[in-house]
Design a protein around this motif. Structure first.
Motif, PDB file in Angstrom:
ATOM      1  N   ARG A 131       0.963  -1.155   0.056  1.00  0.00           N
ATOM      2  CA  ARG A 131      -0.004  -0.050   0.068  1.00  0.00           C
ATOM      3  C   ARG A 131       0.916   1.137   0.103  1.00  0.00           C
ATOM      4  NH1 ARG A 131      -4.170  -0.615   4.737  1.00  0.00           N
ATOM      5  NH2 ARG A 131      -2.571  -1.771   5.674  1.00  0.00           N
ATOM      6  N   GLY A 132       2.240   0.998   0.148  1.00  0.00           N
ATOM      7  CA  GLY A 132       2.943   2.124  -0.076  1.00  0.00           C
ATOM      8  C   GLY A 132       4.282   2.301   0.954  1.00  0.00           C
ATOM      9  N   THR A 133       5.111   3.273   0.828  1.00  0.00           N
ATOM     10  CA  THR A 133       6.391   3.350   1.731  1.00  0.00           C
ATOM     11  C   THR A 133       6.117   3.459   3.161  1.00  0.00           C
ATOM     12  OG1 THR A 133       7.454   4.071  -0.241  1.00  0.00           O
ATOM     13  CG2 THR A 133       8.440   4.165   1.878  1.00  0.00           C
ATOM     14  N   ARG A 134       6.509   2.635   3.840  1.00  0.00           N
ATOM     15  CA  ARG A 134       6.427   2.859   5.586  1.00  0.00           C
ATOM     16  C   ARG A 134       7.651   3.065   6.231  1.00  0.00           C
ATOM     17  NH1 ARG A 134       1.231   1.249   6.966  1.00  0.00           N
ATOM     18  NH2 ARG A 134      -0.199   1.341   4.968  1.00  0.00           N
ATOM     19  N   ARG A 135       7.754   3.675   7.267  1.00  0.00           N
ATOM     20  CA  ARG A 135       8.897   3.668   8.347  1.00  0.00           C
ATOM     21  C   ARG A 135       8.939   2.307   8.936  1.00  0.00           C
ATOM     22  NH1 ARG A 135      11.436   8.518   8.599  1.00  0.00           N
ATOM     23  NH2 ARG A 135      10.642  10.146   7.752  1.00  0.00           N
ATOM     24  N   TYR A 136      10.372   2.044   9.496  1.00  0.00           N
ATOM     25  CA  TYR A 136      10.177   0.576  10.438  1.00  0.00           C
ATOM     26  C   TYR A 136       9.164   0.846  11.595  1.00  0.00           C
ATOM     27  CZ  TYR A 136      11.658  -2.862  13.627  1.00  0.00           C
ATOM     28  OH  TYR A 136      11.655  -3.676  14.431  1.00  0.00           O
ATOM     29  N   SER A 137       9.211   2.011  12.201  1.00  0.00           N
ATOM     30  CA  SER A 137       8.262   2.224  13.287  1.00  0.00           C
ATOM     31  C   SER A 137       6.952   2.198  12.892  1.00  0.00           C
ATOM     32  CB  SER A 137       8.608   3.607  13.762  1.00  0.00           C
ATOM     33  OG  SER A 137       8.448   4.638  13.056  1.00  0.00           O
ATOM     34  N   GLU A 138       6.545   2.414  11.792  1.00  0.00           N
ATOM     35  CA  GLU A 138       4.921   2.300  11.425  1.00  0.00           C
ATOM     36  C   GLU A 138       4.718   0.798  11.172  1.00  0.00           C
ATOM     37  OE1 GLU A 138       4.006   6.418   8.966  1.00  0.00           O
ATOM     38  OE2 GLU A 138       5.448   4.856   7.930  1.00  0.00           O
ATOM     39  N   LEU A 139       5.884   0.022  10.690  1.00  0.00           N
ATOM     40  CA  LEU A 139       5.444  -1.254  10.498  1.00  0.00           C
ATOM     41  C   LEU A 139       5.374  -2.139  11.806  1.00  0.00           C
ATOM     42  CD1 LEU A 139       7.742  -1.957   7.361  1.00  0.00           C
ATOM     43  CD2 LEU A 139       5.245  -1.954   7.406  1.00  0.00           C
ATOM     44  N   PHE A 140       6.188  -1.633  12.583  1.00  0.00           N
ATOM     45  CA  PHE A 140       6.266  -2.368  13.869  1.00  0.00           C
ATOM     46  C   PHE A 140       5.073  -2.015  14.612  1.00  0.00           C
ATOM     47  CE2 PHE A 140       7.109  -2.104  18.438  1.00  0.00           C
ATOM     48  CZ  PHE A 140       7.841  -2.800  18.680  1.00  0.00           C
ATOM     49  N   TYR A 141       4.389  -1.036  14.841  1.00  0.00           N
ATOM     50  CA  TYR A 141       3.092  -0.829  15.259  1.00  0.00           C
ATOM     51  C   TYR A 141       1.975  -1.373  14.514  1.00  0.00           C
ATOM     52  CZ  TYR A 141       5.765   2.005  18.774  1.00  0.00           C
ATOM     53  OH  TYR A 141       6.587   2.658  19.500  1.00  0.00           O
TER      54      TYR A 141
END
Length: 70
Positions: free
Chosen positions: A51-61
């Motif tokens: 669905r698009g680029t994400r930061r590691y912290s976004e993926l983590f949560y």
């Protein structure tokens, strides 16, 4: 003073030879992809990244407790 440099417009790029992978190379590549997909969090992470680029912290949560080592 003479300039021995060839103008860029005259330089012809070298042909890049490509060869088809043999059966063993294909099997190794397929195994590598399957190993990556079989990991615990890979499918969820791939779904979110589709669905698009994400930061590691976004993926983590969003995925949950993702190990930083894996």
């Amino acid at each position: 003073m003479s300039d021995d440099r060839t103008p860029i417009a005259r330089i012809k790029p070298k042909a890049i030879e490509t060869t088809e992978p043999n059966d063993m190379e294909m099997a190794r590549g397929t195994q590598t992809v399957l190993d990556l997909l079989a990991r615990k969090w890979s499918v969820g992470v791939l779904y979110l990244l589709a669905r698009g680029t994400r930061r590691y912290s976004e993926l983590f949560y969003e995925v949950g407790e993702v190990s930083k080592k894996a």
